[in-house]
Motif scaffolding. Structure first.
Motif, mmCIF file in Angstrom:
data_model
loop_
_atom_site.group_PDB
_atom_site.id
_atom_site.type_symbol
_atom_site.label_atom_id
_atom_site.label_comp_id
_atom_site.label_asym_id
_atom_site.label_seq_id
_atom_site.Cartn_x
_atom_site.Cartn_y
_atom_site.Cartn_z
ATOM 1 N N TYR A 133 0.935 -1.168 0.144
ATOM 2 C CA TYR A 133 -0.059 -0.128 0.125
ATOM 3 C C TYR A 133 0.741 1.202 -0.063
ATOM 4 O O TYR A 133 1.942 1.264 0.672
ATOM 5 N N PRO B 228 -1.378 8.638 -1.489
ATOM 6 C CA PRO B 228 -1.412 9.150 -3.016
ATOM 7 C C PRO B 228 -0.307 9.877 -3.435
ATOM 8 O O PRO B 228 -0.166 9.993 -4.739
ATOM 9 N N PRO C 204 -7.273 -5.368 -0.403
ATOM 10 C CA PRO C 204 -7.890 -4.163 -0.607
ATOM 11 C C PRO C 204 -9.124 -4.079 0.129
ATOM 12 O O PRO C 204 -10.154 -5.038 -0.197
ATOM 13 N N LEU D 92 -3.730 3.252 -0.946
ATOM 14 C CA LEU D 92 -4.081 2.771 -2.054
ATOM 15 C C LEU D 92 -3.046 1.304 -2.487
ATOM 16 O O LEU D 92 -2.062 1.601 -2.068
ATOM 17 N N GLU E 150 -2.960 0.957 -8.075
ATOM 18 C CA GLU E 150 -4.052 1.787 -7.959
ATOM 19 C C GLU E 150 -3.821 3.346 -7.945
ATOM 20 O O GLU E 150 -4.681 4.211 -8.141
#
Length: 276
Positions: A185, A188, A200, A208, A212
Motif C-alpha cells: 500500500y 496518494p 484491498p 491505495l 491503483e
C-alpha cells in the motif's frame, strides 16, 4: 514454447512439482519466471532452491524479501526469527553454491518481446521502465560484489517512506529494496506504508494498492508480481498478482504469458495456518 510466470513458493516443493505436472512443463522448450520468495516458512526450501537453480537458462527468478533475508541470515547479519526455516539450506553441502546463485538473481526482469515486467512486490509510482531498471541495477551491483554482506547492515527498516531521485547512500538502497520486495500500500503521494498486509478494502483510510495510484509512470507496463498472498491471483490495470497463498493453504498459480494470459492453479495443503 510457453513462458510461465509462477507465484511465491516459500519452500512448497511438492506443490511446485504438481504444478509442473499440471502445465506439462518441458524445460527444453518452455521458460519459467518466478516472482521470488522461493524460500522460508514452508517445508522444503532447500529443494525449491535447488529445483529453480537446476532449471538453468530455462528459469528467470527475481529476488523477494525472504530470499534477501536468507542471504542476510547466512551472512550472520540477522538473528533467526521464530518462523524462519532456513537451517536445511544453511547446513547443506552445496550451501555456498546455492547462496552465490541466489545473490546473482535480479530484482527486476523485463522482456520487451513478451511485453511483461517481473518484480517481487511492485514498482514505485514515479518510476518509468528505464528508471526502475537503473535503480534495480544499483542494488544488484552491491549484491554481486565481493563485499555484498555490507548491504545487510543497513537493508532492514521502513525509512525513508518516500522515494526521491535525490536519495543517496544507504537510505536510497534501503528504500529501493523496500519498493521492489515489500511494498503493498501507498499514500496518494507515492510514499509507502509497509504495515497493512490485508486485501484491498481492509486498509486504513487514505491508502491505495500501489498499482491503483493515479499518475503511475509505469502504467503502460504489464507487471507480474507476488508478495501479497491476501490479494491472491488478481489482474488490474496491467498488474498481475501471482501469490495466491500456496503457503497458507491456497493455490499455486502459473500464468501462461504468450497470447491471452491463461492461469493454471493447483490446490495446496498449506504449511502454515492464517491467523484470524
Amino acid at each position: 514454447m510457453t513462458t510461465w510466470a509462477i507465484g511465491d513458493l516459500h519452500g512448497c516443493h511438492d506443490d511446485l512439482c504438481r504444478l509442473f505436472d499440471r502445465i506439462a512443463l518441458d524445460p527444453t522448450r518452455d521458460r519459467v519466471w518466478f516472482v521470488g520468495d522461493l524460500v522460508n516458512r514452508g517445508p522444503d526450501s532447500l529443494a525449491c532452491l535447488r529445483a529453480v537453480r537446476d532449471l538453468g537458462d530455462t528459469a528467470v527468478c527475481v529476488l523477494g524479501n525472504h530470499d534477501l533475508h536468507l542471504l542476510a541470515r547466512a551472512a550472520g547479519a540477522r538473528t533467526p526469527r521464530s518462523k524462519d526455516r532456513f537451517d536445511e539450506i544453511l547446513d547443506a553441502p552445496d550451501r555456498a553454491e546455492l547462496l552465490d546463485w541466489l545473490r546473482h538473481r535480479p530484482l527486476m526482469h523485463h522482456d520487451p518481446d513478451l511485453g511483461y515486467t517481473l518484480v517481487h512486490a511492485g514498482l514505485h509510482r514515479d518510476w518509468d521502465l528505464d528508471t526502475a531498471l537503473g535503480v534495480a541495477a544499483e542494488v544488484e551491483t552491491i549484491l554481486r560484489a565481493d563485499d555484498y554482506e555490507r548491504l545487510f547492515d543497513y537493508m532492514y527498516g521502513d525509512e525513508p517512506e518516500q522515494w526521491s531521485p535525490d536519495l543517496t547512500g544507504e537510505a536510497r538502497i534501503r528504500c529501493a529494496v523496500n519498493i521492489f520486495t515489500r511494498m503493498r500500500y501507498c499514500r496518494p503521494d507515492g510514499s509507502l506504508d509497509l504495515g497493512p498486509t490485508g486485501p484491498p478494502g481492509t486498509q486504513p483510510e487514505g491508502l491505495l494498492p500501489w498499482f491503483e495510484l493515479p499518475g503511475r509512470a509505469n502504467a503502460d507496463l504489464r507487471i507480474l508480481f507476488g508478495h501479497w498472498s491476501t490479494l491472491g491471483y488478481y489482474r488490474s490495470r496491467g498488474a498481475y498478482a501471482l501469490d495466491s497463498g500456496c503457503l497458507w493453504g491456497g493455490r499455486l498459480t502459473a500464468l501462461a504469458l504468450e497470447r491471452e494470459p491463461r492461469a493454471v492453479q493447483v490446490e495446496c495443503e498449506g504449511a502454515m495456518v492464517p491467523v484470524g
